[in-house]
Write a protein that holds these residues in place. Structure first.
Motif, PDB file in Angstrom:
ATOM      1  N   ALA A 260       0.832  -1.277  -0.114  1.00 21.98           N
ATOM      2  CA  ALA A 260      -0.040   0.027   0.111  1.00 21.98           C
ATOM      3  C   ALA A 260       0.968   1.252  -0.014  1.00 21.98           C
ATOM      4  O   ALA A 260       0.792   2.290  -0.785  1.00 21.98           O
ATOM      5  CB  ALA A 260      -1.183   0.031   1.152  1.00 21.98           C
ATOM      6  N   ARG A 261       1.997   1.220   0.697  1.00 22.17           N
ATOM      7  CA  ARG A 261       2.605   2.440   0.937  1.00 22.17           C
ATOM      8  C   ARG A 261       3.441   2.701  -0.568  1.00 22.17           C
ATOM      9  O   ARG A 261       3.683   3.892  -1.006  1.00 22.17           O
ATOM     10  CB  ARG A 261       3.978   2.005   1.554  1.00 22.17           C
ATOM     11  N   GLN A 262       3.796   1.536  -1.202  1.00 18.70           N
ATOM     12  CA  GLN A 262       4.498   1.667  -2.726  1.00 18.70           C
ATOM     13  C   GLN A 262       3.518   2.305  -3.642  1.00 18.70           C
ATOM     14  O   GLN A 262       3.617   3.191  -4.327  1.00 18.70           O
ATOM     15  CB  GLN A 262       4.952   0.376  -3.136  1.00 18.70           C
ATOM     16  N   GLN A 263       2.174   1.852  -3.376  1.00 20.05           N
ATOM     17  CA  GLN A 263       1.292   2.441  -4.438  1.00 20.05           C
ATOM     18  C   GLN A 263       0.853   3.936  -3.884  1.00 20.05           C
ATOM     19  O   GLN A 263       0.923   4.705  -4.948  1.00 20.05           O
ATOM     20  CB  GLN A 263      -0.131   1.668  -4.162  1.00 20.05           C
ATOM     21  N   VAL A 264       0.900   4.359  -2.839  1.00 16.19           N
ATOM     22  CA  VAL A 264       0.841   5.905  -2.610  1.00 16.19           C
ATOM     23  C   VAL A 264       1.860   6.526  -2.820  1.00 16.19           C
ATOM     24  O   VAL A 264       1.860   7.651  -3.464  1.00 16.19           O
ATOM     25  CB  VAL A 264       0.733   5.701  -0.904  1.00 16.19           C
ATOM     26  N   GLN A 265       3.037   5.865  -2.744  1.00 16.18           N
ATOM     27  CA  GLN A 265       4.410   6.892  -3.225  1.00 16.18           C
ATOM     28  C   GLN A 265       4.295   6.877  -4.733  1.00 16.18           C
ATOM     29  O   GLN A 265       4.706   8.059  -5.429  1.00 16.18           O
ATOM     30  CB  GLN A 265       5.625   6.060  -2.826  1.00 16.18           C
ATOM     31  N   ALA A 266       3.706   5.771  -5.354  1.00 13.29           N
ATOM     32  CA  ALA A 266       3.758   5.968  -6.855  1.00 13.29           C
ATOM     33  C   ALA A 266       2.590   6.902  -7.215  1.00 13.29           C
ATOM     34  O   ALA A 266       2.826   7.691  -8.374  1.00 13.29           O
ATOM     35  CB  ALA A 266       3.457   4.442  -7.524  1.00 13.29           C
ATOM     36  N   HIS A 267       1.522   7.155  -6.506  1.00 12.81           N
ATOM     37  CA  HIS A 267       0.604   7.989  -7.030  1.00 12.81           C
ATOM     38  C   HIS A 267       0.831   9.428  -6.619  1.00 12.81           C
ATOM     39  O   HIS A 267       0.657  10.393  -7.310  1.00 12.81           O
ATOM     40  CB  HIS A 267      -0.632   7.532  -6.076  1.00 12.81           C
ATOM     41  N   ILE A 268       1.850   9.586  -5.643  1.00 10.01           N
ATOM     42  CA  ILE A 268       2.368  11.047  -5.246  1.00 10.01           C
ATOM     43  C   ILE A 268       3.215  11.407  -6.309  1.00 10.01           C
ATOM     44  O   ILE A 268       3.306  12.601  -6.812  1.00 10.01           O
ATOM     45  CB  ILE A 268       2.872  10.782  -3.879  1.00 10.01           C
ATOM     46  N   ALA A 269       4.103  10.360  -6.838  1.00  6.16           N
ATOM     47  CA  ALA A 269       5.030  10.420  -7.889  1.00  6.16           C
ATOM     48  C   ALA A 269       4.327  10.972  -9.221  1.00  6.16           C
ATOM     49  O   ALA A 269       4.759  12.071  -9.832  1.00  6.16           O
ATOM     50  CB  ALA A 269       5.817   9.525  -8.213  1.00  6.16           C
ATOM     51  N   THR A 270       3.372  10.621  -9.596  1.00 10.78           N
ATOM     52  CA  THR A 270       2.491  10.833 -10.769  1.00 10.78           C
ATOM     53  C   THR A 270       1.524  12.115 -10.557  1.00 10.78           C
ATOM     54  O   THR A 270       1.866  12.851 -11.667  1.00 10.78           O
ATOM     55  CB  THR A 270       1.399   9.708 -10.818  1.00 10.78           C
ATOM     56  N   LEU A 271       1.259  12.597  -9.441  1.00  8.25           N
ATOM     57  CA  LEU A 271       0.719  13.920  -9.155  1.00  8.25           C
ATOM     58  C   LEU A 271       1.718  14.846  -9.474  1.00  8.25           C
ATOM     59  O   LEU A 271       1.330  15.929  -9.619  1.00  8.25           O
ATOM     60  CB  LEU A 271       0.130  14.019  -7.761  1.00  8.25           C
ATOM     61  N   ARG A 272       2.818  14.691  -8.784  1.00  6.32           N
ATOM     62  CA  ARG A 272       4.046  15.724  -8.947  1.00  6.32           C
ATOM     63  C   ARG A 272       4.424  15.859 -10.274  1.00  6.32           C
ATOM     64  O   ARG A 272       4.583  17.054 -10.723  1.00  6.32           O
ATOM     65  CB  ARG A 272       5.165  15.213  -8.139  1.00  6.32           C
ATOM     66  N   ARG A 273       4.466  14.878 -11.076  1.00  3.45           N
ATOM     67  CA  ARG A 273       4.748  15.027 -12.554  1.00  3.45           C
ATOM     68  C   ARG A 273       3.546  15.766 -13.447  1.00  3.45           C
ATOM     69  O   ARG A 273       4.016  16.469 -14.079  1.00  3.45           O
ATOM     70  CB  ARG A 273       5.027  13.545 -13.188  1.00  3.45           C
ATOM     71  N   GLN A 274       2.507  15.614 -12.961  1.00  4.46           N
ATOM     72  CA  GLN A 274       1.377  16.336 -13.137  1.00  4.46           C
ATOM     73  C   GLN A 274       1.425  17.761 -13.282  1.00  4.46           C
ATOM     74  O   GLN A 274       1.130  18.751 -13.937  1.00  4.46           O
ATOM     75  CB  GLN A 274      -0.126  15.349 -13.165  1.00  4.46           C
ATOM     76  N   LEU A 275       1.607  17.991 -11.820  1.00  4.88           N
ATOM     77  CA  LEU A 275       1.926  19.311 -11.358  1.00  4.88           C
ATOM     78  C   LEU A 275       2.996  20.126 -11.975  1.00  4.88           C
ATOM     79  O   LEU A 275       2.797  20.946 -12.507  1.00  4.88           O
ATOM     80  CB  LEU A 275       1.992  19.284  -9.783  1.00  4.88           C
ATOM     81  N   SER A 276       4.095  19.372 -12.067  1.00  5.70           N
ATOM     82  CA  SER A 276       5.066  19.877 -12.974  1.00  5.70           C
ATOM     83  C   SER A 276       4.701  20.263 -14.409  1.00  5.70           C
ATOM     84  O   SER A 276       5.254  21.453 -14.769  1.00  5.70           O
ATOM     85  CB  SER A 276       6.465  19.048 -12.796  1.00  5.70           C
ATOM     86  N   LEU A 277       4.027  19.476 -15.041  1.00  3.62           N
ATOM     87  CA  LEU A 277       3.598  19.760 -16.424  1.00  3.62           C
ATOM     88  C   LEU A 277       2.836  20.693 -16.511  1.00  3.62           C
ATOM     89  O   LEU A 277       2.936  21.720 -17.307  1.00  3.62           O
ATOM     90  CB  LEU A 277       3.103  18.409 -17.080  1.00  3.62           C
ATOM     91  N   ILE A 278       1.818  20.945 -15.572  1.00  3.28           N
ATOM     92  CA  ILE A 278       0.820  21.703 -15.565  1.00  3.28           C
ATOM     93  C   ILE A 278       1.671  23.338 -15.232  1.00  3.28           C
ATOM     94  O   ILE A 278       1.296  24.338 -15.686  1.00  3.28           O
ATOM     95  CB  ILE A 278      -0.287  21.903 -14.563  1.00  3.28           C
ATOM     96  N   ASP A 279       2.528  23.402 -14.437  1.00  4.96           N
ATOM     97  CA  ASP A 279       3.181  24.668 -14.129  1.00  4.96           C
ATOM     98  C   ASP A 279       4.296  25.022 -15.260  1.00  4.96           C
ATOM     99  O   ASP A 279       4.250  26.154 -15.500  1.00  4.96           O
ATOM    100  CB  ASP A 279       4.114  24.264 -12.828  1.00  4.96           C
ATOM    101  N   GLY A 280       4.648  24.121 -15.820  1.00  2.26           N
ATOM    102  CA  GLY A 280       5.352  24.321 -17.319  1.00  2.26           C
ATOM    103  C   GLY A 280       4.445  25.015 -18.218  1.00  2.26           C
ATOM    104  O   GLY A 280       4.963  25.932 -18.969  1.00  2.26           O
ATOM    105  N   GLN A 281       3.463  24.507 -18.480  1.00  2.05           N
ATOM    106  CA  GLN A 281       2.649  25.076 -19.410  1.00  2.05           C
ATOM    107  C   GLN A 281       2.103  26.406 -18.923  1.00  2.05           C
ATOM    108  O   GLN A 281       1.934  27.410 -19.961  1.00  2.05           O
ATOM    109  CB  GLN A 281       1.215  24.156 -19.509  1.00  2.05           C
ATOM    110  N   HIS A 282       1.765  26.581 -17.699  1.00  2.00           N
ATOM    111  CA  HIS A 282       1.517  27.987 -17.210  1.00  2.00           C
ATOM    112  C   HIS A 282       2.660  28.915 -17.516  1.00  2.00           C
ATOM    113  O   HIS A 282       2.226  30.033 -17.749  1.00  2.00           O
ATOM    114  CB  HIS A 282       1.024  27.792 -15.585  1.00  2.00           C
ATOM    115  N   GLN A 283       3.733  28.450 -17.357  1.00  2.00           N
ATOM    116  CA  GLN A 283       4.797  29.295 -17.641  1.00  2.00           C
ATOM    117  C   GLN A 283       4.964  29.625 -19.004  1.00  2.00           C
ATOM    118  O   GLN A 283       5.303  30.800 -19.179  1.00  2.00           O
ATOM    119  CB  GLN A 283       6.138  28.890 -17.137  1.00  2.00           C
ATOM    120  N   GLN A 284       4.521  28.775 -20.084  1.00  2.00           N
ATOM    121  CA  GLN A 284       4.723  29.230 -21.190  1.00  2.00           C
ATOM    122  C   GLN A 284       3.734  30.148 -21.648  1.00  2.00           C
ATOM    123  O   GLN A 284       3.961  30.791 -22.422  1.00  2.00           O
ATOM    124  CB  GLN A 284       4.557  27.805 -22.097  1.00  2.00           C
TER     125      GLN A 284
END
Length: 275
Positions: free
Chosen positions: A244-268
């Motif tokens: 369960a901990r691994q699943q949560v960590q993987a989900h957090i990593a996915t959300l961070r990548r999505q936020l980073s992508l959204i932030d990059g698009q915002h900056q553009q």
């Protein structure tokens, strides 16, 4: 439920008031009342000590397939067993199963192990399971509440006559301040978890365990349904927690990548608007 019940296949019916608190927690403490203490004042209590008995209670239900009828669709067994399938009759004297009022003789008493009851019917309902203990253990009974489950959670999936529906709950019954006699009688029993005594703490010699054949008749390791029993070992629980901990960590990593992508698009977009 038996044939005398209504025709709805899934039905929850109000049950008679049996009394007593429900026990769904992982550790249920059994504390003697003051009257119990007075009655047992000749039995020395072991202060600040606890004895625990892991138990599992639940049901296994088999669909009858082609033999099923509107009022007779499943064969099921409700039971109480040791957490590791050891014989719990060293602590539990009898078990009373309170079935739906539409059954003949709805109050079923099982005076010895295995503590189980088999029936057939079509409906789901709440079963009150009352554990009565030996006199040196606890005079107060323990009420457990289990909802009989016959149908799988996914109603759209096909039912199978080979794979049953299994619903189980794990609990640890904790007896506080046990008497010396109780402690001596169960301290070497595999179904009971006893604490390590403080250095210099003297106890009467342990009571010899009953013969192996008798204890084997009370355990459920070779039970015909044991292949379907859930494993509630600490090792399995740790593996589940790690997964369960691994699943949560993987989900957090996915959300961070999505936020980073959204932030990059915002900056553009911001850079484009500033031009």
């Amino acid at each position: 439920m038996p044939q005398s019940s209504s025709s709805s296949k899934k039905h929850g019916t109000d049950q008679p008031d049996i009394g007593g608190p429900a026990s769904k927690s992982q550790r249920t403490k059994m504390v003697k009342s003051s009257d119990d203490t007075e009655k047992k004042n000749l039995a020395k209590k072991l202060k600040e000590l606890e004895i625990s008995v892991p138990i599992v209670y639940g049901n296994i239900a088999f669909w009858l397939g082609k033999k099923a009828s509107e009022y007779q669709s499943h064969k099921w067994t409700v039971y109480v067993r040791g957490g590791t399938n050891e014989d719990i009759s060293v602590v539990v004297k009898r078990v009373v199963f309170q079935l739906h009022s539409s059954f003949n003789n709805p109050t079923r008493v099982v005076d010895g192990p295995p503590f189980e009851l088999s029936e057939s019917g079509w409906g789901e309902f709440e079963i009150v399971i009352t554990l009565h203990f030996h006199n040196d253990v606890c005079e107060k009974p323990l009420h457990l509440y289990h909802h009989l489950k016959l149908y799988p959670e996914d109603d759209s999936g096909p039912m199978s006559t080979k794979k049953p529906v299994v619903v189980e709950s794990y609990d640890e019954i904790v007896f506080t301040e046990p008497s010396e006699g109780f402690f001596s009688r169960v301290q070497n029993h595999p179904a009971v978890v006893v604490p390590r005594l403080p250095a210099g703490f003297a106890l009467p010699p342990p009571v010899p365990l009953e013969d192996a054949d008798k204890r084997r008749r009370g355990d459920t390791k070779d039970h015909t349904l044991s292949q379907w029993f859930s494993n509630f070992s600490e090792a399995d629980e740790l593996l589940k927690l790690a997964a369960a901990r691994q699943q949560v960590q993987a989900h957090i990593a996915t959300l961070r990548r999505q936020l980073s992508l959204i932030d990059g698009q915002h900056q553009q977009l911001k850079s484009a608007s500033d031009m």
